[in-house]
Design an enzyme around this catalytic site. Structure first.
Site, mmCIF file in Angstrom:
data_model
loop_
_atom_site.group_PDB
_atom_site.id
_atom_site.type_symbol
_atom_site.label_atom_id
_atom_site.label_comp_id
_atom_site.label_asym_id
_atom_site.label_seq_id
_atom_site.Cartn_x
_atom_site.Cartn_y
_atom_site.Cartn_z
ATOM 1 N N GLU A 1 5.005 -13.166 -1.215
ATOM 2 C CA GLU A 1 4.388 -13.526 0.058
ATOM 3 C C GLU A 1 5.060 -14.758 0.671
ATOM 4 O O GLU A 1 5.201 -15.793 0.028
ATOM 5 C CB GLU A 1 2.895 -13.780 -0.144
ATOM 6 C CG GLU A 1 2.170 -14.310 1.072
ATOM 7 C CD GLU A 1 2.196 -13.356 2.244
ATOM 8 O OE1 GLU A 1 2.334 -13.834 3.387
ATOM 9 O OE2 GLU A 1 2.064 -12.138 2.022
ATOM 10 N N THR B 1 3.147 -8.751 7.050
ATOM 11 C CA THR B 1 3.274 -8.167 5.715
ATOM 12 C C THR B 1 3.270 -6.646 5.760
ATOM 13 O O THR B 1 4.031 -5.993 5.036
ATOM 14 C CB THR B 1 2.134 -8.670 4.802
ATOM 15 O OG1 THR B 1 2.288 -10.068 4.597
ATOM 16 C CG2 THR B 1 2.130 -7.954 3.465
ATOM 17 N N HIS C 1 0.621 -18.095 0.717
ATOM 18 C CA HIS C 1 0.291 -17.708 2.098
ATOM 19 C C HIS C 1 -0.251 -18.935 2.833
ATOM 20 O O HIS C 1 -0.997 -19.728 2.264
ATOM 21 C CB HIS C 1 -0.751 -16.591 2.086
ATOM 22 C CG HIS C 1 -0.933 -15.901 3.402
ATOM 23 N ND1 HIS C 1 -1.475 -16.525 4.515
ATOM 24 C CD2 HIS C 1 -0.646 -14.636 3.796
ATOM 25 C CE1 HIS C 1 -1.505 -15.686 5.519
ATOM 26 N NE2 HIS C 1 -1.009 -14.526 5.111
ATOM 27 N N ASP D 1 8.691 -11.169 1.833
ATOM 28 C CA ASP D 1 8.286 -10.262 2.918
ATOM 29 C C ASP D 1 8.597 -10.807 4.309
ATOM 30 O O ASP D 1 8.963 -10.069 5.211
ATOM 31 C CB ASP D 1 6.807 -9.878 2.790
ATOM 32 C CG ASP D 1 5.858 -11.059 2.977
ATOM 33 O OD1 ASP D 1 6.295 -12.215 2.818
ATOM 34 O OD2 ASP D 1 4.675 -10.822 3.268
ATOM 35 N N HIS D 2 8.449 -12.125 4.505
ATOM 36 C CA HIS D 2 8.725 -12.724 5.816
ATOM 37 C C HIS D 2 8.743 -14.237 5.661
ATOM 38 O O HIS D 2 8.531 -14.763 4.568
ATOM 39 C CB HIS D 2 7.696 -12.292 6.865
ATOM 40 C CG HIS D 2 6.272 -12.513 6.467
ATOM 41 N ND1 HIS D 2 5.708 -13.762 6.369
ATOM 42 C CD2 HIS D 2 5.278 -11.639 6.121
ATOM 43 C CE1 HIS D 2 4.439 -13.664 5.998
ATOM 44 N NE2 HIS D 2 4.148 -12.387 5.827
#
Length: 741
Positions: free
Chosen positions: A260, A304, A420, A481-482
């Site tokens: 994440e 996500t 996150h 993911d990003h």
């Protein structure tokens, strides 16, 4: 006096409508607090939730007011209130089972699963459910005994219209307040719980009905010419596999680890003399790891869920929201789990958040995932979770009791959440030997701590993979993911990562979209690859490593290990990164163009540069356009590659994952390929973790919760095909096991 005024008011038709609305409002509030978990975090959200059922209830019940005949008007208002209460009650029952809210699709398919559901529904009833219905019982009784009298006056159209207008005003106010608390709520509906929290059950149902109708209309407009154009484009972009890598990982387990908000700059970074991610650093440079240092995320508004979609399908997310939430319940996919299922793989996702988040409950079924282990399968103490689900160390530790039951080969995905935003970490979870930065931006300081925690969680999981023996026959894929830190934080971050905040520009912001990607297996010859790649390229790469040719599938990426691969990627916003250029603004040379290697902006273009940039812009635009056309029109329902069977979502019930796995293991008996069977018992005692939450609760790792074991699979009126298990047909049974359960 006040009591008499209230009783007198209730005797009017307006008062009767008000009574129905108030009663519905009270029971809705009761359900919101005692049956639903809406995640209300501040007084403003509580106020919006209190307001949310009022407007829609007034509008709905006011329709009965337009009927001129008094008795029929009263009956109609009661029927509408009854229907509204039934919708609320149905959602309460559904939520108790699935932790989600009813969609139009779910309600329309109820006839397909209604047989045999009576007993399971009764089991979900609570004594407090009488509160949902008691008002209607009392009101009908009072009407029958004439304690509430029928108002015989004629109201015309002006009064009912005024009442409807009041409802419309309240609903508009509700939507306005919801937007101030959660901007773009209806545009980015990543979780149905958010829409219900802010707008109520009625408005959510109306919105879902509108979206379903919109999707149906869009898919009706599909035509063969569009599909043929897409097939022509993707076949032209397809890259033949490398002979050195094709099939080298055939029949191995595939373990996907989704990091994440994890960015590339974290790799090998030191803070106060300590590595932020020492384990990942060692893995990144391992002699058995293929690592990519120019791998970019390509997510849009779906964040996500966009990353998951690209990883699983090699198609882009949509431009105006999340594909998972907008189209995922309806669309046909050619996704990794279902593709690998043709080769005998079983598949699962492990994620410690609610199953409805990003609409995963529906999407995973359409992708062909056999199992989805959401928060219902894990420990439920409040200290075990961070903002978006179970903490990472607990996720890995508590998942192994399910992982060991999967038939091999398997395709398993772990979605982490602790790293996150806002990157908060409990004191007990912090490493006392790691000291983070001390910038003025606490988000940046927190980011390094949660990334370090995630790294520790991965180290523990890898230790289990090796000690249990899974490591020997598995390919582990790790990717970010990003981005985690936004562009607004990059200038503060710059000195920490060896850059200058004074010269920071758009080029640097684009480079910050790089995320780690690595493939690790004990039979791979590792290296660090410098080629340009992105999330869109993962599926073709994995398929070729597993010995599956992707040439007949609709995929917009290309094999990262192929000598003939495309040397560019495009972001969802149109920014292009190639081996030579970074092109910002989706306008070719009319945008901002940088030399990718030097970082210098190109102002004066040579004819050759103009040609190359123009060709890149055309290809990138076409790639996004054809992907959007494919997904928005659900065109894959018209195209099935030879040897591929599309997923049937009705075959999957994620509430009984454990029961299905045990049933398959027992059915296969000596031919079972699960880790549990190979070890002739559990491997959970091999897991080692320093998670403070599990210090005195080792049973969370070794034992399946009673709440999971006690769920009964509904087999009434379900035909289960029995196959005699022999060595010859064991693999066929394993491949098709989801069809039988």
């Amino acid at each position: 006096m006040e009591k008499k005024k209230i009783i007198s008011f209730i005797q009017t038709r307006t008062g009767f409508l008000t009574l129905l609305v108030v009663c519905f409002w009270l029971k809705y509030i009761f359900a919101a607090y005692f049956d639903f978990n809406l995640g209300l975090s501040d007084p403003y959200q509580h106020f919006i939730m209190w307001l949310s059922p009022v407007g829609a209830a007034i509008i709905l019940i006011s329709f009965g007011f337009y009927i001129p005949k008094p008795l029929i008007s009263y009956i109609t208002m009661l029927i509408l209130d009854f229907a509204n209460t039934a919708l609320l009650f149905a959602n309460i029952i559904y939520y108790r089972q699935f932790s989600d809210f009813l969609t139009i699709k779910t309600m329309s398919n109820v006839g397909k699963v209604s047989q045999g559901l009576g007993k399971s529904t009764v089991a979900l009833l609570h004594p407090t459910d009488i509160i949902i219905w008691i008002d209607l019982i009392v009101i009908v009784t009072l009407l029958i005994i004439h304690k509430i009298k029928i108002d015989q006056r004629s109201y015309g159209l002006s009064t009912p219209f005024a009442i409807t207008s009041v409802g419309a005003f309240v609903l508009t106010l509700n939507i306005f307040l919801a937007e101030t608390s959660r901007p773009r709520l209806l545009r980015n509906t990543f979780d149905r719980s958010y829409v219900v929290k802010y707008l109520g059950i009625d408005t959510f149902t109306a919105y879902d009905c509108f979206k379903s109708a919109q999707n149906v209309q869009v898919t009706k407009n599909a035509n063969a010419a569009d599909l043929n154009q897409i097939l022509t484009f993707t076949k032209k972009q397809n890259a033949a596999p490398s002979s050195s890598y094709f099939g080298i990982e055939k029949n191995r387990n595939v373990i996907i680890i989704h990091l994440e908000s994890f960015q590339q700059f974290l790799i090998n970074l030191k803070v106060n003399g300590k590595e932020v991610t020492p384990f990942l650093n060692s893995l990144y440079q391992n002699k058995h790891t293929l690592s990519f240092n120019n791998f970019y995320h390509q997510v849009g508004l779906g964040r996500t869920s966009d990353a998951e979609n690209m990883l699983e399908t090699s198609t882009y997310g949509i431009p105006d929201g999340s594909l998972f939430t907008s189209l995922g319940s309806e669309n046909t996919f050619q996704a990794a789990p279902q593709i690998l299922r043709q080769d005998g793989y079983t598949s699962a996702v492990f994620h410690g958040n609610v199953g409805s988040f990003w609409n995963r409950n529906d999407v995973y079924k359409n992708m062909g995932y056999n199992y989805f282990f959401d928060k219902n399968y894990y420990s439920s103490q409040s200290k075990d979770a961070s903002g978006y689900g179970l903490k990472d160390k607990l996720l890995f530790a508590e998942s192994v009791k399910y992982l060991e039951q999967m038939q091999q080969p398997f395709y398993a995905k772990f979605i982490t959440v602790t790293n996150h935003i806002p990157f908060n970490l409990d004191k007990e979870d912090k490493d006392p030997n790691f000291k983070t930065t001390n910038t003025a931006d606490q988000t940046i300081n927190n980011y390094f701590e949660t990334a370090h925690y995630l790294d520790e969680a991965l180290r523990e999981f890898f230790h289990y993979l090796k000690s249990s023996g899974l490591y020997k026959n598995s390919m582990v894929v790790i990717y970010g993911d990003h981005y985690g830190l936004s562009n607004s934080e990059n200038e503060t971050l710059a000195p920490i990562i060896g850059e200058s905040s004074d010269t920071w520009n758009t080029y640097n912001n684009v480079q910050m979209q790089r995320v780690p990607f690595m493939i690790h297996a004990n039979n791979l010859k590792g290296k660090i690859n410098h080629e340009i790649a992105g999330e869109i390229d993962v599926l073709p790469t994995l398929m070729h490593l597993l010995g599956i040719n992707n040439k007949n599938y609709v995929q917009f990426g290309s094999d990262m290990l192929s000598p003939k691969r495309q040397n560019w990627i495009v972001f969802r916003n149109g920014t292009i990164v190639s081996s030579r250029y970074i092109i910002v603004g989706a306008k070719g040379i009319k945008g901002t163009v940088y030399d990718r290697v030097s970082g210098k902006q190109i102002i004066n273009f040579t004819p050759q540069e103009k040609k190359e940039i123009s060709e890149l812009a055309q290809k990138a635009k076409a790639s996004l356009h054809y992907s959007d056309l494919l997904n928005n029109h659900n065109l894959l329902r018209f195209y099935t590659p030879t040897g591929f069977v599309p997923a049937d979502p009705t075959q999957f019930d994620y509430s009984v994952n454990y029961q299905k796995m045990i049933a398959i293991r027992n059915e296969l008996a000596g031919n079972s390929t699960s880790l549990y069977s190979r070890h002739r018992g559990t491997t959970t005692n091999l897991y080692r973790t320093d998670a403070a939450e599990l210090k005195d609760r080792k049973q969370e790792i070794t034992q399946v919760p009673d709440s999971v074991k006690n769920i009964k699979e509904n087999t009434k009126n379900k035909t289960v095909q029995k196959i005699p298990i022999t060595k010859k047909n064991a693999q066929t049974f394993q491949k098709n096991c989801a069809f039988f359960f």
